[in-house]
Design a protein around this motif. Structure first.
Motif, PDB file in Angstrom:
ATOM      1  N   VAL A  61       0.831  -1.199   0.000  1.00  0.00           N
ATOM      2  CA  VAL A  61       0.000   0.000   0.000  1.00  0.00           C
ATOM      3  C   VAL A  61       0.871   1.256   0.000  1.00  0.00           C
ATOM      4  CG1 VAL A  61      -1.784   1.293   1.233  1.00  0.00           C
ATOM      5  CG2 VAL A  61      -1.826  -1.215   1.247  1.00  0.00           C
ATOM      6  N   GLU A  62       0.560   2.158  -0.929  1.00  0.00           N
ATOM      7  CA  GLU A  62       1.193   3.471  -0.938  1.00  0.00           C
ATOM      8  C   GLU A  62       0.133   4.513  -0.597  1.00  0.00           C
ATOM      9  OE1 GLU A  62       3.974   5.695  -4.096  1.00  0.00           O
ATOM     10  OE2 GLU A  62       1.830   5.938  -4.531  1.00  0.00           O
ATOM     11  N   LEU A  63       0.451   5.404   0.326  1.00  0.00           N
ATOM     12  CA  LEU A  63      -0.460   6.473   0.720  1.00  0.00           C
ATOM     13  C   LEU A  63       0.176   7.822   0.413  1.00  0.00           C
ATOM     14  CD1 LEU A  63      -2.944   7.677   2.273  1.00  0.00           C
ATOM     15  CD2 LEU A  63      -1.503   7.566   4.329  1.00  0.00           C
ATOM     16  N   LYS A  64      -0.587   8.704  -0.238  1.00  0.00           N
ATOM     17  CA  LYS A  64      -0.221  10.102  -0.394  1.00  0.00           C
ATOM     18  C   LYS A  64      -1.274  10.934   0.328  1.00  0.00           C
ATOM     19  CE  LYS A  64       2.013   9.470  -4.913  1.00  0.00           C
ATOM     20  NZ  LYS A  64       2.056   9.907  -6.335  1.00  0.00           N
ATOM     21  N   VAL A  65      -0.843  11.922   1.098  1.00  0.00           N
ATOM     22  CA  VAL A  65      -1.798  12.692   1.887  1.00  0.00           C
ATOM     23  C   VAL A  65      -1.340  14.145   1.983  1.00  0.00           C
ATOM     24  CG1 VAL A  65      -0.680  12.097   4.077  1.00  0.00           C
ATOM     25  CG2 VAL A  65      -3.089  12.729   4.073  1.00  0.00           C
ATOM     26  N   LYS A  66      -2.332  15.057   1.976  1.00  0.00           N
ATOM     27  CA  LYS A  66      -2.088  16.482   2.194  1.00  0.00           C
ATOM     28  C   LYS A  66      -2.961  16.920   3.360  1.00  0.00           C
ATOM     29  CE  LYS A  66      -1.144  17.466  -2.705  1.00  0.00           C
ATOM     30  NZ  LYS A  66      -1.587  18.249  -3.895  1.00  0.00           N
ATOM     31  N   ASP A  67      -2.309  17.442   4.402  1.00  0.00           N
ATOM     32  CA  ASP A  67      -3.014  17.794   5.635  1.00  0.00           C
ATOM     33  C   ASP A  67      -2.330  19.015   6.238  1.00  0.00           C
ATOM     34  OD1 ASP A  67      -4.249  17.973   8.079  1.00  0.00           O
ATOM     35  OD2 ASP A  67      -3.523  16.041   8.840  1.00  0.00           O
ATOM     36  N   GLY A  68      -2.984  20.167   6.165  1.00  0.00           N
ATOM     37  CA  GLY A  68      -2.386  21.394   6.650  1.00  0.00           C
ATOM     38  C   GLY A  68      -2.720  21.736   8.085  1.00  0.00           C
ATOM     39  N   ALA A  69      -3.309  20.796   8.835  1.00  0.00           N
ATOM     40  CA  ALA A  69      -3.779  21.100  10.189  1.00  0.00           C
ATOM     41  C   ALA A  69      -2.857  20.554  11.277  1.00  0.00           C
ATOM     42  CB  ALA A  69      -5.186  20.554  10.392  1.00  0.00           C
ATOM     43  N   GLY A  70      -1.600  20.251  10.930  1.00  0.00           N
ATOM     44  CA  GLY A  70      -0.671  19.731  11.927  1.00  0.00           C
ATOM     45  C   GLY A  70      -0.265  20.788  12.936  1.00  0.00           C
ATOM     46  N   PRO A  71       0.507  20.422  13.948  1.00  0.00           N
ATOM     47  CA  PRO A  71       1.143  19.096  14.067  1.00  0.00           C
ATOM     48  C   PRO A  71       0.220  18.064  14.710  1.00  0.00           C
ATOM     49  CG  PRO A  71       1.874  20.503  15.846  1.00  0.00           C
ATOM     50  CD  PRO A  71       0.990  21.361  14.980  1.00  0.00           C
ATOM     51  N   ARG A  72       0.275  16.831  14.205  1.00  0.00           N
ATOM     52  CA  ARG A  72      -0.464  15.728  14.800  1.00  0.00           C
ATOM     53  C   ARG A  72       0.062  14.427  14.212  1.00  0.00           C
ATOM     54  NH1 ARG A  72      -6.423  17.285  12.457  1.00  0.00           N
ATOM     55  NH2 ARG A  72      -6.033  17.177  10.203  1.00  0.00           N
ATOM     56  N   THR A  73      -0.175  13.342  14.925  1.00  0.00           N
ATOM     57  CA  THR A  73       0.222  12.017  14.463  1.00  0.00           C
ATOM     58  C   THR A  73      -1.007  11.320  13.906  1.00  0.00           C
ATOM     59  OG1 THR A  73       1.966  11.880  16.127  1.00  0.00           O
ATOM     60  CG2 THR A  73       1.271   9.821  15.102  1.00  0.00           C
ATOM     61  N   CYS A  74      -0.868  10.739  12.704  1.00  0.00           N
ATOM     62  CA  CYS A  74      -2.014  10.125  12.016  1.00  0.00           C
ATOM     63  C   CYS A  74      -1.691   8.681  11.658  1.00  0.00           C
ATOM     64  CB  CYS A  74      -2.354  10.908  10.751  1.00  0.00           C
ATOM     65  SG  CYS A  74      -2.806  12.631  11.046  1.00  0.00           S
ATOM     66  N   LEU A  75      -2.742   7.959  11.268  1.00  0.00           N
ATOM     67  CA  LEU A  75      -2.560   6.574  10.833  1.00  0.00           C
ATOM     68  C   LEU A  75      -3.561   6.241   9.734  1.00  0.00           C
ATOM     69  CD1 LEU A  75      -5.062   4.995  12.537  1.00  0.00           C
ATOM     70  CD2 LEU A  75      -3.442   5.346  14.378  1.00  0.00           C
TER      71      LEU A  75
END
Length: 217
Positions: free
Chosen positions: A145-159
């Motif tokens: 599995v390859e995941l690409k993600v865009k998330d501008g609300a960091g900092p945080r740890t995701c899964l």
């Protein structure tokens, strides 16, 4: 708990054999240690196989028995070797792919060498604003599995969590989102599910907040 002991507890935590207090302390450590977060992710296929084996096999061992440190170290070493080998195969397959669109917007089948094909899905959540794209390539033991993600609300740890058609779940990869940085992040992981066994993918924060769902169709 000393620093080295926290690193060594990654296998026990992933296999669910830590007591409640040690598990709580390890989760605090996990938020600050990308290396341990990656190792926990790599144990996903093994823990799911153990769960399936437990359901189908009479229990002859005391439920209070815990694996010793040698067993945990050996499991950690084997998972690391499996992950490195699987990632090399996946990168070679992606390098040889040609994409063509099927089945409507947001879903693409990526044709690779031989008889294997990868399925690509993307979605943006209107509430969180998080965009994600998942590419799953069928393998003998499950999927790469390859995941690409865009998330501008960091900092945080995701899964990234896979939800099977049978309702079971598996964590594929874990990552840290930088502070207010919406640049694309790319992660790779392995799953014991084959692509046709997957109902959906969910991106969540470590504390359970839902960010985006990608339906497998």
């Amino acid at each position: 708990m000393r620093s080295q002991e926290r690193h060594r507890d990654v296998a026990a935590y992933a296999l669910g054999v830590l007591d409640e207090a040690d598990a709580f302390r390890f989760e605090d450590h996990l938020m600050e240690c990308p290396r341990c977060a990656a190792h926990v992710t790599e144990f996903g296929p093994i823990t799911r196989q153990l769960m399936l084996y437990r359901r189908s096999t009479p229990q002859f061992v005391s439920p209070l028995a815990k694996p010793g440190p040698r067993m945990l170290d050996r499991l950690l070493s084997e998972v690391g070797a499996r992950h490195r080998s699987g990632r090399r195969r996946f990168l070679c397959a992606v390098a040889a792919t040609v994409a063509f669109a099927v089945a409507g917007p947001g879903i693409v089948v990526v044709a690779g060498g031989g008889d294997k094909a990868a399925r690509r899905i993307e979605a943006t959540d209107a509430r969180s604003g998080v965009w994600a794209q998942v590419t799953a390539a069928d393998e003998t033991a499950g999927a790469q599995v390859e995941l690409k993600v865009k998330d501008g609300a960091g900092p945080r740890t995701c899964l990234l969590v896979i939800v099977g058609h049978d309702g079971t779940e598996e964590t594929v990869t874990t990552w840290s989102v930088p502070r207010h940085d919406a640049r694309e992040l790319i992660m790779n992981g392995a799953s014991s599910y084959h692509p046709d066994q997957i109902a959906r993918y969910e991106v969540r924060t470590m504390d359970g907040e839902h960010l985006v769902t990608l339906n497998s169709g």
